[in-house]
Each structure stands twice: as C-alpha cells, then as structure tokens.
Design an enzyme around this catalytic site. Sequence first.
Site, PDB file in Angstrom:
ATOM      1  N   ILE A  31       0.826  -1.221   0.000  1.00 60.07           N
ATOM      2  CA  ILE A  31       0.000   0.000   0.000  1.00 60.07           C
ATOM      3  C   ILE A  31       0.858   1.269   0.000  1.00 60.07           C
ATOM      4  O   ILE A  31       0.372   2.339  -0.348  1.00 60.07           O
ATOM      5  CB  ILE A  31      -0.978   0.041   1.193  1.00 60.07           C
ATOM      6  CG1 ILE A  31      -0.223  -0.019   2.527  1.00 60.07           C
ATOM      7  CG2 ILE A  31      -1.989  -1.080   1.097  1.00 60.07           C
ATOM      8  CD1 ILE A  31      -1.124   0.185   3.734  1.00 60.07           C
ATOM      9  N   ASP A 174       9.671  12.868  14.132  1.00 63.49           N
ATOM     10  CA  ASP A 174       9.481  12.503  12.718  1.00 63.49           C
ATOM     11  C   ASP A 174       8.028  12.720  12.289  1.00 63.49           C
ATOM     12  O   ASP A 174       7.452  11.896  11.581  1.00 63.49           O
ATOM     13  CB  ASP A 174       9.903  11.051  12.490  1.00 63.49           C
ATOM     14  CG  ASP A 174      10.110  10.732  11.009  1.00 63.49           C
ATOM     15  OD1 ASP A 174      10.255  11.684  10.207  1.00 63.49           O
ATOM     16  OD2 ASP A 174      10.126   9.542  10.650  1.00 63.49           O
TER      17      ASP A 174
END
Length: 409
Positions: A31, A174
């Site tokens: 995906i 992040d």
Amino acid sequence: MSSLENKLGHLKIHLNDIKSATNNFSETYTIASWDDEYTLYRVELNCSDKENLSSEKGKNIGEHPKGHDIVVIKRYTSGNQCFGEEERFTEIEMLSSVEHPNIVTLIGFCIEDSEMILVIENVSNGYLRNYLRNDNDMRILTWEKRLKICIEVANALEHLHSEMEDQKMIIHRDICSCNIGLDENWRAKIDGFGDCVFLPPYQEDEAVYIKWRGRSPYIDPEYEKTNKLKRESDVYSFGIVLLEILCGRVADDPLYMKESDKGLGPVARQSFSTGTLEDMIDPILKEETSEYNFVLKRGPKKESLHTFMKIAYQCVAETQDQRPTMKVVVKELEKALSFQLNSEVKSDYVEEKSHASIIETQVVELSNELNSMNMTDKSENFEIHNKENMLHDQADDPAEPNCCKFAMF
C-alpha cells in the site's frame, strides 16, 4: 534489548506467518513505500493467538481474537543505515506503552533473521502523503475533514508532550504526512516512532542535545543548527503538515524546492509575510462545484481559514521560543473548526430559507395559475350553460307556428 524483547514476548509473530499472509511480501499487498526506509502491506493475518493482549497491555488489540484480522505489515528495509536495532526497539517500546485514539496501535512484531517487521492496526484509508500527491484523492478531503485530521494529530502530540503518566515527555522527531494514517472513519493515527525521544518530567524549558534526525523539509531549523531538541521541534514539523494540508502539496514538492532547498516552510513564511499565502491554497478548496447544483460550496470560510493560516505560520517560526505549545495549537485549530461549522449552519439556514422562498413562490404562482384556469373554466362553462338553456327554452316554448294556429280556428 533482550530484556525488552522478553518483556514483549506475547507480541511476537512468526516470520513464516507473515510471509504466508503477504505471499512472501508480494507487491499485490503493498500500500506504500517510503524512501527505501520501509514498505507497508495490508493483509489478513491470523491473530487467534493474541487472545490475552488487551488484558496484558491495556490496549484494544485483543478485541478480535479469533480468525483473521485486517492489519498493516510494516517491513523495514534490510541494512537501513538510518534505522538500526536501537530505533527498532524504541518504536516497539513506544507503541506498546502509549495508548491514545490518535496513535496507531501495535498488534505485534517480528525480529527474525535480518527482518524487522511491525504489525499495526489497519489504516484502511491509507496515509496522508498519498492524498497530497493525487488531486482526485484530495477532493475527498473537504476542509472540514482536513481540520478534524489536524486537530486529532495535534491532540496526540499534546498527549505525548504533556499528558503522559509520571509527567514524562516524548518528542516524536518525525512528524510528517507519511507518518499520519487514516482509519475507516478518517480518524488520524500517528505512526513512525523509531526516532522518538523520552525526556524527564515536563518542564517549561526542557530540552536535550542530540544529533538531529528527520526529513529535511520537516526539520526544525534551530534543532538542525544547534542539535537542541525541544517539544517545539515537533511543533515545527506539525506546522509543515498544516501547510501541506492547506496547500494540497507535499513539503518537498518540486514547486517549493525550486524556491528553497528546505521546501514548503520557508516559502510559506515568505508568502505569509507578504500577504500572499492565500495564493498558495489548494485550488480544490476553492472550487464551487458540488454533487447537487442547489448545495452551496463547502470550502473554507474566511474566519476559519485565517485562524488556520495564522497558527500554521506561528508553528513554523524559525526559532523555538517563537512557536506555540501544542495546547495552544489544539485550541486554535478547534476555533477554526468552530468558525467553519457555524458558518455552514448559517449557510444551511440561508439555503433552506432560500429554498422555502422559492418553493413558496412557485406554490403561489401555481395557485394563481390554477385560479386563473378555474375562472376561465367557470366563464366558459357559464356561456355554454346559457346557450344550452336558450336552446332548451326554445324547444319547450308553448307558442306554436302560425300555420298551426290558423288550423285550430
């Protein structure tokens, strides 16, 4: 590391089970794939041996203990220089110890041979970055939906920064659009905790000096220059995500990289200072087309848009002390959503009132037309009736022709 691995032994999943579920990591199940860091697969995985997970970790992992569950397999690239053993265990520890509706749930992990794999809950609507790269997909994300996604991510960050047990603070390090998943209800889920840092109990000026890590367009410029990491470093990264959602493009889009090697952040700051940031807004948000012609457009309302733009600009300030806390960010984003929803309620009222007026006018016109037709019909019927009566009277008149009269005498 081994002690943590033993502690979390109940979360281990055998590599053979994962290979079987992914058909040996077939592209059919892929995906997403991010910069050679990791690849994501969506599969059905037998989780029948995870019956006691929810009771052991206080999570909802064991709600479907029987049969196959739809999950996401996160397979880290072998030999990745930026993501070693320490980061792997940091992410496992983080996800296994923190519970929040907007943080992805860890279902299991696999560390065998050279493989490092996490099994996390299914984010059936994919990751935010995928939408930013596709205009057709971005049309799904209405302004209201975008605001809610931003609020949910902000809530998760506020939780990490100041609402942890024992007043610990966690800095994600992040935050970016590729680490924001969307579940079947479009609820945002933060992922990617391999670089996160645990700090001592929260204090106003808490900071740690550690070599900077992250993706260039999202990195706090002060942290990059000084290695001084603070919660405001996450605020900067989140500000870049806000701008991505506003502009409908990824932070490292070539359009922005041409103007600055740091991408969207500096470009947006410059545009805000010159009053031209609105020119950068995603054109999709400005479209007036809709599924039904009579529905008013649902794009950003002025107060909502300006509130959003202002807080996004504050988040990407160049220095850490100029940026707001996540608590302030949440408050401003909720205000932006409130402005949007209130405007839409008013628009709906005006729209409904307008429709009612149109319908009322049409009813009156139709009524007048029917009345006019009825009057015409009555007039015509009256004339016809008179003619019929005249003929009827003539037929029944007792006066006879003169010839008959003469005969009777």
